[in-house]
Design a protein around this motif. Structure first.
Motif, PDB file in Angstrom:
ATOM      1  N   GLU A  51      42.168  53.625  37.953  1.00  0.00           N
ATOM      2  CA  GLU A  51      41.006  53.215  38.741  1.00  0.00           C
ATOM      3  C   GLU A  51      40.589  51.793  38.403  1.00  0.00           C
ATOM      4  N   ILE A  52      40.701  51.442  37.117  1.00  0.00           N
ATOM      5  CA  ILE A  52      40.375  50.071  36.705  1.00  0.00           C
ATOM      6  C   ILE A  52      41.349  49.097  37.356  1.00  0.00           C
ATOM      7  N   GLU A  53      42.645  49.448  37.322  1.00  0.00           N
ATOM      8  CA  GLU A  53      43.655  48.584  37.914  1.00  0.00           C
ATOM      9  C   GLU A  53      43.413  48.420  39.405  1.00  0.00           C
ATOM     10  N   LYS A  54      43.097  49.530  40.088  1.00  0.00           N
ATOM     11  CA  LYS A  54      42.829  49.480  41.525  1.00  0.00           C
ATOM     12  C   LYS A  54      41.640  48.588  41.826  1.00  0.00           C
ATOM     13  N   GLU A  55      40.587  48.720  41.015  1.00  0.00           N
ATOM     14  CA  GLU A  55      39.378  47.924  41.229  1.00  0.00           C
ATOM     15  C   GLU A  55      39.651  46.439  41.027  1.00  0.00           C
ATOM     16  N   MET A  56      40.450  46.100  39.996  1.00  0.00           N
ATOM     17  CA  MET A  56      40.771  44.698  39.737  1.00  0.00           C
ATOM     18  C   MET A  56      41.599  44.103  40.875  1.00  0.00           C
ATOM     19  N   ILE A  57      42.533  44.913  41.417  1.00  0.00           N
ATOM     20  CA  ILE A  57      43.345  44.440  42.538  1.00  0.00           C
ATOM     21  C   ILE A  57      42.474  44.199  43.759  1.00  0.00           C
ATOM     22  N   GLN A  58      41.560  45.133  44.034  1.00  0.00           N
ATOM     23  CA  GLN A  58      40.662  44.980  45.175  1.00  0.00           C
ATOM     24  C   GLN A  58      39.793  43.724  45.041  1.00  0.00           C
ATOM     25  N   LYS A  59      39.273  43.492  43.833  1.00  0.00           N
ATOM     26  CA  LYS A  59      38.426  42.324  43.621  1.00  0.00           C
ATOM     27  C   LYS A  59      39.216  41.031  43.783  1.00  0.00           C
ATOM     28  N   ALA A  60      40.458  41.029  43.285  1.00  0.00           N
ATOM     29  CA  ALA A  60      41.292  39.827  43.400  1.00  0.00           C
ATOM     30  C   ALA A  60      41.590  39.520  44.865  1.00  0.00           C
ATOM     31  N   ILE A  61      41.898  40.558  45.650  1.00  0.00           N
ATOM     32  CA  ILE A  61      42.196  40.367  47.074  1.00  0.00           C
ATOM     33  C   ILE A  61      40.966  39.861  47.818  1.00  0.00           C
ATOM     34  N   GLU A  62      39.797  40.424  47.488  1.00  0.00           N
ATOM     35  CA  GLU A  62      38.556  39.979  48.130  1.00  0.00           C
ATOM     36  C   GLU A  62      38.226  38.545  47.737  1.00  0.00           C
ATOM     37  N   THR A  63      38.405  38.219  46.445  1.00  0.00           N
ATOM     38  CA  THR A  63      38.073  36.885  45.946  1.00  0.00           C
ATOM     39  C   THR A  63      38.880  35.801  46.648  1.00  0.00           C
ATOM     40  N   PHE A  64      40.159  36.088  46.930  1.00  0.00           N
ATOM     41  CA  PHE A  64      41.027  35.083  47.527  1.00  0.00           C
ATOM     42  C   PHE A  64      41.223  35.297  49.028  1.00  0.00           C
ATOM     43  N   GLY A  65      40.261  36.004  49.654  1.00  0.00           N
ATOM     44  CA  GLY A  65      40.283  36.133  51.113  1.00  0.00           C
ATOM     45  C   GLY A  65      41.540  36.762  51.655  1.00  0.00           C
ATOM     46  N   ASN A  66      42.018  37.812  50.992  1.00  0.00           N
ATOM     47  CA  ASN A  66      43.214  38.556  51.391  1.00  0.00           C
ATOM     48  C   ASN A  66      44.503  37.737  51.257  1.00  0.00           C
TER      49      ASN A  66
END
Length: 407
Positions: A367-382
């Motif tokens: 879940e931590i890994e999933k959350e970090m991936i989601q945040k990274a994708i959001e941060t860099f505009g997909n």
């Protein structure tokens, strides 16, 4: 004050280059005065006026991506579109569709027809990075484009014409791939009409300190902090290091030190900590000045701290088992653990309920890994390429994780 060190170094070597070379380096952000690097730029400019295919070789991180842009901008295709494709980041099942397009209904999920890169870039340039990763079936299609300018969309039988300049790049030994039957020899000769080799950083010893100074200056301006300086022994260490990650590794290490180190003068001992495989135990804590530190650093430190604590606990457990085995103390009878008794490792995360109370949520490592991936994708505009770089994983791994977690 920030720009003086790099400016002085740049001026000192200014006389070594002709005006066109200076202009190209400034325009495409190429730093260095190594003769092999200059030779590669000259070849790129000369071949740009032709229709010949170009194969750029060099280790990962040397900056191969700048040379297709030089070729495009100095060619007759400069008014057309420039498209860069990372062949290693596209799954094998969709690479043909991405490059050549597909017709509606040609496969599950193809709800409408789609143009491929070779159709979109008609009259322009396509840069195929990591071309050695192309599947053999796709290599056949690419060879047809190079030979007669024809391609066929997935699900179609009608050939289409395109006039595209193809520039390819690889960081692997294609001869070995050919010997193993993983790359077509005829395609290699088609792509390799004009070879351009980019030297590794360890072959450009005189450029290393110049690059460090440039990166340090850039990060000083970006983060509003004083630039880093190196002691004489640190400069020697910088020059003697092998740099397996080349310019990309040097840039990343410079950014890490710019953000983490409180002292602005870096010694050889301190620099060595970043050149060896870094760990939480040998890197200092993140220095937080009066500016706000980037949030991703706090997230990373949380994960690193957890993993370090977990490693320590496992080591202590191993030591305890060893001591028990060494002594004559009888170990307690083993208990059969049922599958339903197993509980995954969890982290307790406290969140504010908005009513002045704290609620606790259990997060597994997944879940931590999933959350970090989601945040990274959001941060860099997909932007998956930028997100993968920030997470420290390949684009292919990121793509697999996105499918795995249903992001």
């Amino acid at each position: 004050m920030v720009i003086i060190p790099f400016f002085m170094l740049f001026c000192a070597a200014f006389k070594k280059m002709d005006k066109q070379l200076i202009s190209i380096k400034q325009r495409f952000g190429i730093i260095g005065f190594d003769p092999a690097l200059d030779h590669a730029i000259h070849i790129a400019v000369q071949v740009a006026a032709t229709d010949l295919s170009v194969l750029i070789t060099g280790e990962s991180g040397v900056g191969k991506e700048s040379f297709p842009k030089i070729i495009h901008d100095f060619s007759a295709y400069k008014h057309g579109q420039y498209i860069a494709v990372n062949c290693g980041a596209i799954p094998e099942g969709t690479i043909d569709s991405e490059l050549f397009g597909h017709e509606k209904g040609s496969f599950t999920g193809a709800t409408e027809a789609r143009k491929g890169y070779f159709e979109v870039a008609d009259g322009g340039t396509i840069f195929l990075d990591e071309v050695a990763d192309l599947p053999l079936s796709t290599q056949v299609r690419l060879l047809r484009v190079l030979e007669n300018g024809e391609f066929i969309k997935v699900g179609s039988s009608k050939p289409q014409k395109t006039k595209v300049r193809v520039v390819a790049a690889t960081n692997v030994n294609i001869a070995e791939k050919i010997a193993k039957g993983k790359f077509r020899e005829d395609l290699y000769y088609r792509l390799n009409s004009v070879p351009i080799h980019i030297p590794s950083l360890r072959e450009r010893k005189e450029d290393i300190f110049l690059l460090f100074t440039k990166f340090s200056t850039d990060f000083a301006f970006k983060y509003q902090i004083p630039p880093l300086q190196l002691t004489d022994d640190a400069k020697e260490t910088l020059s003697l290091y092998d740099w397996p990650g080349n310019v990309r590794q040097l840039r990343n290490i410079t950014e890490q030190m710019s953000l983490i180190e409180k002292e602005r003068v870096i010694t050889a001992e301190k620099l060595t900590q970043y050149l060896v495989a870094p760990s939480v135990s040998n890197l200092p804590a993140l220095v937080v000045s009066d500016r706000e530190a980037p949030p991703q650093f706090f997230e990373r430190e949380l994960i690193y701290k957890f993993l370090t604590d977990l490693t320590k606990e496992v080591a202590e457990l191993k030591q305890l088992v060893y001591e028990l085995k060494s002594s004559k103390t009888r170990l307690p009878e083993a208990k059969t653990v049922k599958f339903q008794d197993y509980q995954p490792i969890e982290i307790q995360e406290e969140t504010d309920t908005g009513e002045g109370e704290q609620s606790t949520k259990s997060l597994s490592l997944n879940e931590i890994e999933k959350e970090m991936i989601q945040k990274a994708i959001e941060t860099f505009g997909n932007n998956r390429s930028a997100a993968a770089k920030e997470l420290g994983i390949s684009e292919r791994t990121l793509y697999r994780k996105i499918k795995e977690y249903g992001i």
